[in-house]
Design a protein around this motif. Structure first.
Motif, short mmCIF file in Angstrom:
data_model
loop_
_atom_site.label_atom_id
_atom_site.label_comp_id
_atom_site.label_asym_id
_atom_site.label_seq_id
_atom_site.Cartn_x
_atom_site.Cartn_y
_atom_site.Cartn_z
N CYS A 303 0.85 -1.19 0.00
CA CYS A 303 0.00 0.00 0.00
C CYS A 303 0.89 1.25 0.00
CB CYS A 303 -0.86 0.07 1.27
SG CYS A 303 -1.89 -1.37 1.53
N GLY A 304 0.33 2.35 -0.49
CA GLY A 304 0.99 3.65 -0.38
C GLY A 304 2.39 3.67 -0.97
N THR A 305 3.29 4.25 -0.20
CA THR A 305 4.67 4.36 -0.66
C THR A 305 5.29 2.99 -0.93
OG1 THR A 305 5.08 6.50 0.36
CG2 THR A 305 6.97 5.05 0.19
N SER A 306 4.93 2.02 -0.12
CA SER A 306 5.48 0.67 -0.34
C SER A 306 5.01 0.12 -1.68
CB SER A 306 5.02 -0.26 0.79
OG SER A 306 5.50 0.20 2.02
N SER A 350 6.18 -3.72 3.26
CA SER A 350 5.54 -2.86 4.27
C SER A 350 6.60 -2.32 5.23
CB SER A 350 4.51 -3.67 5.06
OG SER A 350 4.00 -2.91 6.13
N GLN A 351 6.61 -1.02 5.39
CA GLN A 351 7.53 -0.43 6.36
C GLN A 351 7.18 -0.92 7.76
OE1 GLN A 351 9.12 1.62 9.38
NE2 GLN A 351 6.99 2.17 9.04
N SER A 352 5.92 -0.71 8.14
CA SER A 352 5.51 -0.99 9.52
C SER A 352 5.39 -2.48 9.80
CB SER A 352 4.14 -0.36 9.78
OG SER A 352 3.18 -0.93 8.91
N THR A 355 0.38 -3.23 8.28
CA THR A 355 -0.73 -2.73 7.47
C THR A 355 -1.80 -3.81 7.29
OG1 THR A 355 0.73 -1.17 6.42
CG2 THR A 355 -1.29 -1.70 5.23
N VAL A 401 5.28 10.54 9.54
CA VAL A 401 4.17 9.82 8.90
C VAL A 401 4.42 9.65 7.39
CG1 VAL A 401 1.71 10.02 8.31
CG2 VAL A 401 2.46 10.34 10.66
N ALA A 402 5.06 10.65 6.79
CA ALA A 402 5.39 10.54 5.37
C ALA A 402 6.64 9.65 5.24
CB ALA A 402 5.65 11.91 4.78
N SER A 403 6.48 8.57 4.55
CA SER A 403 7.57 7.60 4.42
C SER A 403 8.65 8.12 3.47
CB SER A 403 6.97 6.30 3.89
OG SER A 403 7.92 5.29 3.91
N GLN A 410 13.55 0.09 0.73
CA GLN A 410 12.76 -0.95 0.05
C GLN A 410 13.30 -1.18 -1.37
OE1 GLN A 410 9.01 1.04 0.50
NE2 GLN A 410 8.39 -0.14 2.29
N LEU A 487 2.55 11.88 -4.05
CA LEU A 487 1.98 11.43 -2.76
C LEU A 487 2.60 12.22 -1.61
CD1 LEU A 487 0.22 9.45 -1.08
CD2 LEU A 487 2.17 7.90 -1.06
N LYS A 488 3.93 12.39 -1.65
CA LYS A 488 4.60 13.13 -0.56
C LYS A 488 4.03 14.53 -0.45
CE LYS A 488 5.97 10.63 1.20
NZ LYS A 488 6.07 9.22 0.94
N GLU A 491 0.30 14.50 0.95
CA GLU A 491 0.02 14.13 2.33
C GLU A 491 0.54 15.13 3.35
OE1 GLU A 491 1.39 10.22 3.45
OE2 GLU A 491 3.30 10.47 2.44
N VAL A 608 -1.35 1.73 9.24
CA VAL A 608 -2.80 1.66 9.00
C VAL A 608 -3.27 0.25 9.33
CG1 VAL A 608 -4.62 2.09 7.31
CG2 VAL A 608 -2.55 3.46 7.28
O1 M6R Z 1 3.78 0.43 6.73
P1 M6R Z 1 3.43 0.30 5.28
O2 M6R Z 1 4.61 0.45 4.40
O3 M6R Z 1 2.68 -0.97 4.99
O4 M6R Z 1 2.45 1.49 5.00
C1 M6R Z 1 1.86 1.68 3.75
C2 M6R Z 1 1.25 3.05 3.61
O5 M6R Z 1 0.28 3.25 4.61
C3 M6R Z 1 2.30 4.15 3.73
O6 M6R Z 1 3.32 3.99 2.79
C4 M6R Z 1 1.65 5.54 3.54
O7 M6R Z 1 1.19 5.67 2.24
C5 M6R Z 1 2.64 6.66 3.90
N1 M6R Z 1 1.95 7.68 4.62
C6 M6R Z 1 3.27 7.27 2.71
O8 M6R Z 1 4.12 8.32 3.05
#
Ligand code: M6R
Length: 611
Positions: A303-306, A350-352, A355, A401-403, A410, A487-488, A491, A608
């Protein structure tokens, strides 16, 4: 999504919990609250940031050696004092903090209301604690048993901690789908959504697994399954330094993390590649490499940046390893009955590592027999534990919050995966393999050179701080960079921005271009250079303002752009690792000029964990 912290031991709980909530604020910042046993079981909560709660509590007597705290990202019920956690049970005997969503809360609530329960919030979490107390009273059982019975009846996701008025040396916690870590100190325990509130007190932690209940009573930790079987707590040592979770002199975590990228990219490669002896090994993938070698299809879910990192990887895997790659939004994949064959390989990014959509997509693919590789940053998080094999990013904690640094780590890890596969499949020559390893090793130094231009990027940002819209263009492997740049900006500065493959511009977005429209173009010297020059001409002809990301020494595009930012030359496939850096800085400075809170942008949360 929501941060939870709890403490029981011999110290004052309040300062530990407040500090912990501040560390977890990136997970949600709509409201905050705390429950303490100071005379009675007292709950204090406030709409707004943790600092607002702290201010509200100034001067109050808050002495207690046990407590629970919560920072909220609203799901059920608007951000308000009444919807803030903790929530009391009907008799105010219990209080709960909860991260997650109870899906069947409406029917539970109706049933409880029919039997006289009165609710003081719109949350599913309040229903949860009423339900637990109701079971305890009706079944005349212990709190632990009531929690266990309640968990077998609720549908949804949760990490919870419950405090009881009857025992000021007891906390009961449980998780399913939302993270929960327990720090084990000497006669004290710290519970939190991640290890950041814990690290300054102890480096010994237990990661609670899904469907486990943790009972901390009289200085002892017991872990049980929801079926009431004992599980021995598995204590792990944290590999995390306190300074990694502090701002270290930077104004914001986001800026710190942007500037950390030379190191985080190096850390992602550390011990894994060495061009001098043509060495490339990703230890975590070794056991399953044969599955990757024999697959005809790789599906990337994220999702998102990933997801953007996954799109970059699609170009790299296909080019180097000649394997068919599809990149899917996890949230779409999981709900559309995707065709997955047994030989398919899934890469979940996924960073976190938490998700919810990515986790659910993994479970779906697993149930269809696919092999799942994880590419995650947070060690011990849910996704690495749900996958067959994987490679950590080693980027260090990402708190903004902004990755930013997670994206480059990654792409680095995914590039190494593609290279390793290509070498084993024989789809690239040894000399090309060597050349790419050398180029990859040089990336951190080249990122440093780009960061040295931050003042120039700041100046450009000031010029465009009042723009209403932005267009980002890129071709090939730089198309996802355009998406990521847009996206950056969206957000953190709340400016509408769109990323497009440059050639698609003439199929629609070109209609938007006028003298008010800034267009950021990734226009480096690669095999689509001539084409991108034409795209820039098309923007110019319509009086759009061009900000071009060009290869160092380039002069042609300089002449036709309003602003250029130079990046060092590298292999075409590695350009995203460099081209994204000025776009991160551009969005950061524009947001700062607009007075936005870049580390805590409105409506967002770092991980998320809800659908
Ligand atoms: O932790 P994750 O990489 O799974 O999160 C995915 C997205 O929620 C995350 O990249 C989000 O889009 C960021 N706010 C982007 O900067």
């Amino acid at each position: 999504m929501c941060g939870i912290v709890a403490y029981v031991g011999h110290r004052e709980a309040y300062p530990i919990i407040i500090k912990g909530l501040k560390r977890l604020e990136y997970r949600g910042y709509d409201s905050a609250g705390i429950a303490l046993m100071n005379g009675d079981l007292n709950v204090y909560k406030k709409k707004g940031k943790v600092a607002d709660l702290e201010q509200y509590l100034e001067g109050q007597k808050l002495n207690s050696t046990i407590g629970i705290g919560h920072t909220r990202w609203a799901t059920h019920g608007e951000p308000s004092d009444r919807n803030a956690h903790p929530h009391y049970s009907e008799n105010k005997n219990l209080a709960i903090i909860h991260n997650g969503i109870i899906e069947n809360y409406a029917s539970l609530k109706q049933d409880l209301e029919n039997r006289g329960h009165v609710f003081h919030s719109d949350t599913d979490s309040e229903v949860f604690i009423h339900f637990i107390e109701d079971i305890q009273q009706n079944a005349k059982c212990s709190l632990e048993e009531a929690v266990r019975l309640a968990l077998s009846k609720v549908v949804g996701a949760y990490a919870i901690v419950i405090i009881s008025r009857d025992n000021n040396n007891q906390l009961i916690a449980a998780r399913k789908g939302s993270p929960l870590v327990i720090g084990v100190g000497k006669d004290e325990f710290f519970l939190a959504s991640d290890a950041t509130p814990i690290i300054e007190y102890t480096n010994e932690v237990v990661y609670v697994n899904d469907l486990e209940i943790a009972i901390i009573r009289d200085n002892k930790l017991t872990i049980k399954t929801i079926e009431n079987t004992d599980n021995t707590p598995y204590i792990q040592k944290l590999d995390l330094e306190l300074e990694a979770i502090e701002k270290g002199g930077y104004d914001h975590f986001m800026l710190k993390e942007i500037f950390e990228q030379p190191k985080s990219i190096k850390d992602a490669m550390r011990g894994r590649i060495n061009s001098e002896n043509n060495h490339l090994v990703l230890g975590g993938l070794r056991d399953y490499m044969n599955r990757m070698l024999s697959t005809n299809r790789i599906v990337i879910i994220a999702c998102g940046t990933s997801w953007h990192a996954g799109l970059v990887a699609e170009y790299i895997f296909e080019e180097l390893a000649r394997v068919n790659v599809e990149v899917e939004y996890a949230s779409e994949f999981r709900y559309r009955n995707p065709v997955i064959n047994e030989g398919d390989v899934i890469i979940a990014i996924s960073q976190s590592g938490e998700t919810a959509d990515t986790l659910a997509a993994i479970e779906l693919a697993k149930s269809k027999g696919a092999i799942i590789f994880g590419v995650c940053n947070v060690v011990g998080s849910s996704i690495p534990r749900a996958t067959h094999a994987g490679a950590y990013l080693h980027a260090g904690p990402e708190i903004g919050v902004a990755s930013t640094k997670a994206f480059t780590a990654q792409v680095t890890v995914l590039t190494m995966m593609a290279l390793s596969l290509a070498q084993k499949k024989g789809t690239i020559t040894e000399s090309k393999f060597h050349e790419l390893l050398v180029d990859l090793e040089q990336i951190p130094t080249k990122v440093e050179q780009i960061l040295a231009q931050s003042e120039k990027i700041k100046y450009i940002s000031q010029e465009f701080k009042d723009a209403k819209n932005f267009l980002y263009l890129g071709r090939g492997v730089n198309f996802p960079v355009a998406l990521e740049g847009a996206l950056k900006l969206k957000e953190i500065s709340y400016i509408h921005a769109e990323g497009y493959p440059a050639a698609e511009m003439k199929h629609g977005p070109i209609a938007l271009i006028d003298e008010e429209m800034p267009v950021v173009v990734v226009a480096t010297k690669d095999n689509s250079y001539e084409k991108i020059v034409s795209n820039i001409q098309e923007v110019r002809a319509r009086k759009g303002k061009v900000i071009a990301i060009v290869t160092e020494g380039e002069t042609h595009i300089q002449k036709m752009s309003d602003f250029v930012i130079e990046i060092p030359a590298t292999h075409d496939l590695l350009v995203p690792l460099l081209a994204v850096i000025p776009l991160q800085l551009l969005s950061y400075y524009i947001a700062i000029y607009r007075g936005c809170n870049v580390d805590q942008p409105r409506n967002l949360a770092k991980s998320v964990t809800v659908e």
